[in-house]
Write a protein that holds these residues in place. Structure first.
Motif, PDB file in Angstrom:
ATOM      1  N   GLY A  72       0.809  -1.212   0.000  1.00 45.95           N
ATOM      2  CA  GLY A  72       0.000   0.000   0.000  1.00 45.95           C
ATOM      3  C   GLY A  72       0.839   1.256   0.000  1.00 45.95           C
ATOM      4  O   GLY A  72       0.530   2.234  -0.698  1.00 45.95           O
ATOM      5  N   PHE A  73       1.921   1.253   0.769  1.00 40.78           N
ATOM      6  CA  PHE A  73       2.776   2.440   0.843  1.00 40.78           C
ATOM      7  C   PHE A  73       3.566   2.638  -0.449  1.00 40.78           C
ATOM      8  O   PHE A  73       3.800   3.769  -0.878  1.00 40.78           O
ATOM      9  CB  PHE A  73       3.731   2.324   2.028  1.00 40.78           C
ATOM     10  CG  PHE A  73       3.038   2.315   3.354  1.00 40.78           C
ATOM     11  CD1 PHE A  73       2.511   3.483   3.881  1.00 40.78           C
ATOM     12  CD2 PHE A  73       2.882   1.142   4.069  1.00 40.78           C
ATOM     13  CE1 PHE A  73       1.853   3.481   5.106  1.00 40.78           C
ATOM     14  CE2 PHE A  73       2.230   1.130   5.287  1.00 40.78           C
ATOM     15  CZ  PHE A  73       1.712   2.303   5.807  1.00 40.78           C
ATOM     16  N   SER A  76       1.096   3.602  -3.451  1.00 39.83           N
ATOM     17  CA  SER A  76       0.594   4.965  -3.301  1.00 39.83           C
ATOM     18  C   SER A  76       1.388   5.935  -4.161  1.00 39.83           C
ATOM     19  O   SER A  76       0.855   6.925  -4.657  1.00 39.83           O
ATOM     20  CB  SER A  76       0.662   5.391  -1.834  1.00 39.83           C
ATOM     21  OG  SER A  76       0.414   6.760  -1.682  1.00 39.83           O
ATOM     22  N   THR A  87      -3.531   3.116  -2.190  1.00 41.03           N
ATOM     23  CA  THR A  87      -3.333   2.525  -0.865  1.00 41.03           C
ATOM     24  C   THR A  87      -4.566   1.758  -0.428  1.00 41.03           C
ATOM     25  O   THR A  87      -4.478   0.615   0.051  1.00 41.03           O
ATOM     26  CB  THR A  87      -3.016   3.621   0.164  1.00 41.03           C
ATOM     27  OG1 THR A  87      -1.850   4.330  -0.239  1.00 41.03           O
ATOM     28  CG2 THR A  87      -2.782   3.022   1.541  1.00 41.03           C
ATOM     29  N   HIS A 204      -0.403  10.761  -0.005  1.00 41.96           N
ATOM     30  CA  HIS A 204       0.111   9.433   0.342  1.00 41.96           C
ATOM     31  C   HIS A 204      -0.203   9.173   1.814  1.00 41.96           C
ATOM     32  O   HIS A 204       0.504   9.658   2.701  1.00 41.96           O
ATOM     33  CB  HIS A 204       1.610   9.362   0.081  1.00 41.96           C
ATOM     34  CG  HIS A 204       2.000   9.788  -1.310  1.00 41.96           C
ATOM     35  ND1 HIS A 204       1.510   9.173  -2.431  1.00 41.96           N
ATOM     36  CD2 HIS A 204       2.797  10.791  -1.751  1.00 41.96           C
ATOM     37  CE1 HIS A 204       1.998   9.764  -3.505  1.00 41.96           C
ATOM     38  NE2 HIS A 204       2.784  10.753  -3.119  1.00 41.96           N
TER      39      HIS A 204
END
Length: 600
Positions: A72-73, A76, A87, A204
């Motif tokens: 997810g990070f 993003s 994310t 983000h």
């Protein structure tokens, strides 16, 4: 092959006067999008269009071997505009793979953050980017006769938005000077604050994780969000009224303008905003919890709903190559042969894709010309590989939700023929109800018209979500995270709506690491080049064959009708730019001298 060309009005044709014209890059968007056309000025139409991109997105390459919890990070950063959508979608895919369900309040916080993102992004794009193409300054340059008529035309919704004539409305959209243009920038600050309250950082997120969120659910968190939401409600009401006035005027003043950007109705929506009471993220139950989303997923073909079953939608995904700069992967071993329900998974499905980039010279004459692949949806009943588009996001979302007739909340109701949206009393305007109705066409005007209606939809759903969240906090249910273990092997898929439309993430885990990962945002769907069947992508299809209403000739042609069509899709070629150098090559940075005033 898909038949994508809608019937055009015929009449006495003149000998063609073909001029090759290109816009590269298209401005007011993120990324390098080029539109290459042939325009017949004698018959006032675009005869050919190619959509190109010089961006290589390498995420599917370097995600391999990473810890899946980081997905997810990392993803993003695919985009500097809708990173939170990535994310969220990545977390959906991970939650399926891990077998974890976030607590109700955690799910509600995600929904609130995504609602704020829709409010922020659609507003700033529509009022500060799209409407530059419809503002007084632009219309004066391209269609002075139309502006003269706008000066004489009363605005039907003046009682709501306060502008007497259509020309007054157009002036309010003038960049940096128009009042609506400036007000939209102020609204964007407030909606971004709403987002940051829920997701920590824009764009983000710093507080979204698989299994829930790290946001502290204090009572003031939700009252702070609600107070900001109420401040933007009246602007949202005015936006719907202003957009209707301007777009209806274009239809009335320019007969035939419905053909600008028109293509066959081929719309895809993957759904948005999970219902925590139904969604358990299990693939076996995906049809049920998909239909419980507060934006209903669906595929609309020729105005009819083909399916709103997320399992069917998932299994129909195909990644074709054709005119894109990649080698094929069909001779490799598949990562996934069958889904968890036992259905066979095609080799061209994202679960089985391998990205093998092959840089080469652009060839617009039957060769390869874009880094964008060609996602398609395979229609089993007809055997077509459908070049779906998102309608810029809102058009597909509203159309699919309306036809499904499943969404029924105090503020939003799908009727089968449209979507009814109710907004409460604001600082100036009373409580108001708007209804988006299914249009006759999928064209430039209707893509743009749907956007402010979906802003209203998002504001209404934000009210619904915040009321539920405050009820949970009052009841003492403040859990926002569920723990989990990463399995040795698993697969997952996440379906969500990025601001501009369909977003999916497909994940394969082996030995607790990512073995394969493919995110598909709306841009590949909308900006795809001609595929292996020769079918043009949606940008190409919408522009190719459209009439030209601009009053300028070849020498001072602005291409405003072409620009309106491309921008109606809300193009955003992701700004995560990566360079592929091949094995053993080294990139050397050379020092370039800085030239000052003494060098002229």
């Amino acid at each position: 092959m898909t038949t994508t060309e809608p019937p055009r009005a015929t009449g006495q044709r003149k000998p063609p006067q073909i001029v090759e014209m290109s816009w590269d890059p298209i401005t007011r968007i993120i990324g390098n999008l080029g539109i290459y056309t042939k325009v017949d000025f004698a018959n006032r139409e675009v005869t050919e269009c190619h959509s190109t991109s010089s961006l290589f997105r390498g995420y599917s390459v370097f995600m391999k071997g990473k810890d899946p919890r980081d997905a997810g990070f990392i993803t993003s950063r695919i985009c500097g505009i809708c990173g939170d959508n990535h994310t969220t979608c990545s977390n959906y895919a991970q939650q399926m793979a891990y077998g974890v369900k976030p607590p109700p309040l955690g799910e509600s916080i995600v929904n609130l953050g995504e609602a704020a993102e829709y409010l922020f992004d659609h507003t700033i794009f529509q009022d500060n980017l799209v409407f530059v193409d419809f503002c007084e300054a632009m219309v004066k340059e391209t269609n002075p006769g139309l502006l003269a008529r706008a000066e004489r035309t009363e605005a039907p919704n003046a009682g709501i938005h306060g502008y007497r004539t259509i020309a007054d409305l157009m002036r309010s959209f003038n960049p940096f000077e128009g009042e609506v243009y400036k007000q939209a920038l102020r609204i964007s600050r407030i909606t971004r604050e709403m987002f940051c309250l829920m997701e920590g950082r824009h764009v983000h997120p710093s507080t979204l994780y698989p299994g829930g969120v790290g946001t502290m659910p204090t009572p003031t968190l939700f009252t702070d969000y609600l107070s900001r939401l109420i401040r933007v409600i009246d602007f949202v009401k005015k936006s719907v009224a202003m957009n209707d006035d301007v777009f209806d005027f274009f239809y009335e003043a320019l007969p035939g303008y419905e053909e600008v950007g028109r293509r066959r109705i081929l719309l895809g929506c993957w759904g948005a905003w999970q219902d925590y009471e139904v969604c358990d993220y299990k693939y076996a139950n995906m049809n049920e919890w998909g239909k419980a989303m507060y934006v209903t997923p669906g595929i609309v073909v020729d105005g009819k709903l083909v399916t709103n079953n997320l399992v069917d939608i998932n299994l129909g995904l195909r990644i074709l190559l054709g005119s894109s700069y990649y080698e094929d992967w069909v001779n490799e071993d598949p990562f996934v042969t069958h889904d968890p329900l036992g259905n066979p998974v095609d080799m061209r499905h994202p679960w089985n894709q391998t990205t093998v980039p092959v840089p080469q010279k652009r060839d617009l004459n039957g060769g390869k010309y874009s880094w964008v692949m060609s996602p398609r949806w395979y229609h089993q009943q007809t055997g077509e590989h459908l070049a779906l588009d998102t309608g810029g996001g809102p058009l597909a979302r509203l159309w699919s939700t309306a036809l499904s007739g499943l969404v029924d909340t105090p503020y939003v109701k799908a009727t089968g023929q449209g979507v009814r949206i109710s907004l409460p009393k604001g600082e100036e305007l009373p409580e108001m109800t708007f209804e988006w109705k299914i249009p006759q066409w999928s064209n430039t005007i209707e893509r743009d018209r749907a956007r402010p209606y979906f802003v209203a939809y998002s504001a209404a759903m934000a009210l619904f979500f915040v009321e539920r969240a405050m009820g949970m906090v009052r009841a003492g249910d403040t859990r926002v995270f569920t723990d989990f273990e990463v399995p040795d092997e698993a697969i997952g898929c996440g379906f969500h709506e990025a601001v501009r439309g369909v977003l999916s993430h497909h994940l394969v885990i082996r030995d607790k690491k990512i073995a394969n990962y493919h995110p598909y945002p709306p841009t590949p769907w909308n900006a795809s080049p001609r595929d292996s069947f020769g079918t043009p992508g949606p940008y190409e299809d919408a522009v190719q064959g459209q009439p030209i209403f601009e009053e300028n000739g070849p020498d001072d042609f602005k291409g405003i009708d072409i620009m309106r069509t491309v921008r109606s899709f809300d193009p955003c070629l992701p700004c995560g730019v990566h360079m592929y150098l091949g094995k053993g090559k080294e990139l050397t940075r050379m020092h370039t001298p800085t030239y000052g005033a003494s060098h002229g």
